[in-house]
Enzyme design. Structure first.
Site, PDB file in Angstrom:
ATOM      1  CG  ASN A 112      65.894 -48.665  50.591  1.00  0.00           C
ATOM      2  OD1 ASN A 112      65.934 -49.894  50.561  1.00  0.00           O
ATOM      3  ND2 ASN A 112      64.865 -48.007  51.068  1.00  0.00           N
ATOM      4  CG  HIS A 162      59.842 -47.281  50.188  1.00  0.00           C
ATOM      5  ND1 HIS A 162      59.868 -48.033  51.344  1.00  0.00           N
ATOM      6  CD2 HIS A 162      58.661 -46.620  50.180  1.00  0.00           C
ATOM      7  CE1 HIS A 162      58.741 -47.827  52.008  1.00  0.00           C
ATOM      8  NE2 HIS A 162      57.985 -46.983  51.324  1.00  0.00           N
ATOM      9  CE  LYS A 205      69.547 -49.764  64.424  1.00  0.00           C
ATOM     10  NZ  LYS A 205      68.621 -48.881  63.658  1.00  0.00           N
ATOM     11  CG  MET A 258      62.361 -56.367  56.165  1.00  0.00           C
ATOM     12  SD  MET A 258      61.613 -55.199  54.991  1.00  0.00           S
ATOM     13  CE  MET A 258      60.219 -54.626  55.973  1.00  0.00           C
ATOM     14  NE  ARG A 259      67.714 -56.548  62.013  1.00  0.00           N
ATOM     15  CZ  ARG A 259      67.080 -56.629  63.174  1.00  0.00           C
ATOM     16  NH1 ARG A 259      66.864 -55.520  63.873  1.00  0.00           N
ATOM     17  NH2 ARG A 259      66.672 -57.775  63.649  1.00  0.00           N
ATOM     18  CG  LEU A 260      66.284 -46.461  60.216  1.00  0.00           C
ATOM     19  CD1 LEU A 260      65.677 -46.129  58.854  1.00  0.00           C
ATOM     20  CD2 LEU A 260      65.594 -45.645  61.313  1.00  0.00           C
ATOM     21  N   GLY A 276      64.356 -62.291  48.492  1.00  0.00           N
ATOM     22  CA  GLY A 276      65.523 -61.993  47.668  1.00  0.00           C
ATOM     23  C   GLY A 276      65.257 -61.860  46.184  1.00  0.00           C
ATOM     24  CB  SER A 277      62.257 -61.155  44.114  1.00  0.00           C
ATOM     25  OG  SER A 277      61.830 -59.894  44.593  1.00  0.00           O
ATOM     26  CG  ASN A 278      64.264 -55.899  44.191  1.00  0.00           C
ATOM     27  OD1 ASN A 278      64.215 -55.624  43.003  1.00  0.00           O
ATOM     28  ND2 ASN A 278      63.367 -55.466  45.055  1.00  0.00           N
TER      29      ASN A 278
END
Length: 207
Positions: free
Chosen positions: A108, A110, A66, A91-93, A12-14
């Protein structure tokens, strides 16, 4: 006031960089109103408790599909009147349930210069490939894996004896520098996605 949900799976740094930036602004334009986390043991949950951010923790393995998983999340977003989704180490699409509800309102970040090194372990991929420069990409989210319209990119140099740890530190510094400001610009409508392209509506202000 625009309400943001941050989706995160890890430390959770971001998330914390976003929270700190918005608090330093004392902004009346936007607030982080919800943390969505799919890993019950993730450290980001502890960070959210420190900042008193409402948190929704959900495990995908408890759902048969999903669609079922994301339907529950969508209900929480609607309950909290969320306007915009920010992925920060999630970490999920994302699937069609969330994409259809929030298309053009999901951002997002990346750790590579997309389209290079999409997906998991972008830092490891960059080191293995031997590139001299990598960086970060902030983009709107579409149906693909790290394929949405690019809003911003910035670079770092990979040194001769670079390690994954040292490269991660360089990347995090860039992420924390750029992500909060870019989020603010997108959420307040200075930068938008129209017809799968990025459009700058007016000159951006610095955070």
């Amino acid at each position: 006031m625009k309400k943001i949900a941050v989706f995160a799976s890890g430390s959770g740094s971001n998330y914390e960089a976003i929270i700190e930036a918005f608090h330093s602004l004392d902004s009346q334009q936007v607030e982080v109103s919800l943390l969505v986390c799919d890993k019950p043991q993730a450290y980001v949950i502890e960070r959210a408790q420190k900042w008193a951010t409402p948190t929704f923790v959900i495990s995908a393995k408890e759902y048969e599909s999903k669609e079922a998983f994301e339907t529950v999340i969508l209900k929480e977003l609607e309950k909290a009147n969320i306007d915009f989704i920010v992925l920060a180490g999630y970490m999920r699409l994302l699937g069609s349930t969330l994409l259809q509800a929030y298309m053009g309102r999901i951002l997002n970040i990346h750790p590579s210069l997309l389209p290079a090194f999409p997906g998991k372990d972008a830092l490891g991929q960059a080191l293995e490939y031997g590139v001299k420069v990598t960086g970060i990409t902030i983009h709107f989210v579409d149906e693909g894996m790290d394929t949405g319209p690019i809003v911003l990119q910035d670079t770092v140099t990979i040194d001769l004896h670079e390690t994954k740890t040292s490269l991660a530190q360089k990347i995090q510094k860039l992420e924390h520098q750029h992500y909060p400001a870019t989020i603010l610009q997108c959420v307040t409508g200075e930068i938008v996605m129209e017809e799968r392209k990025v459009k700058w509506v007016q000159k951006s202000n610095e955070l």
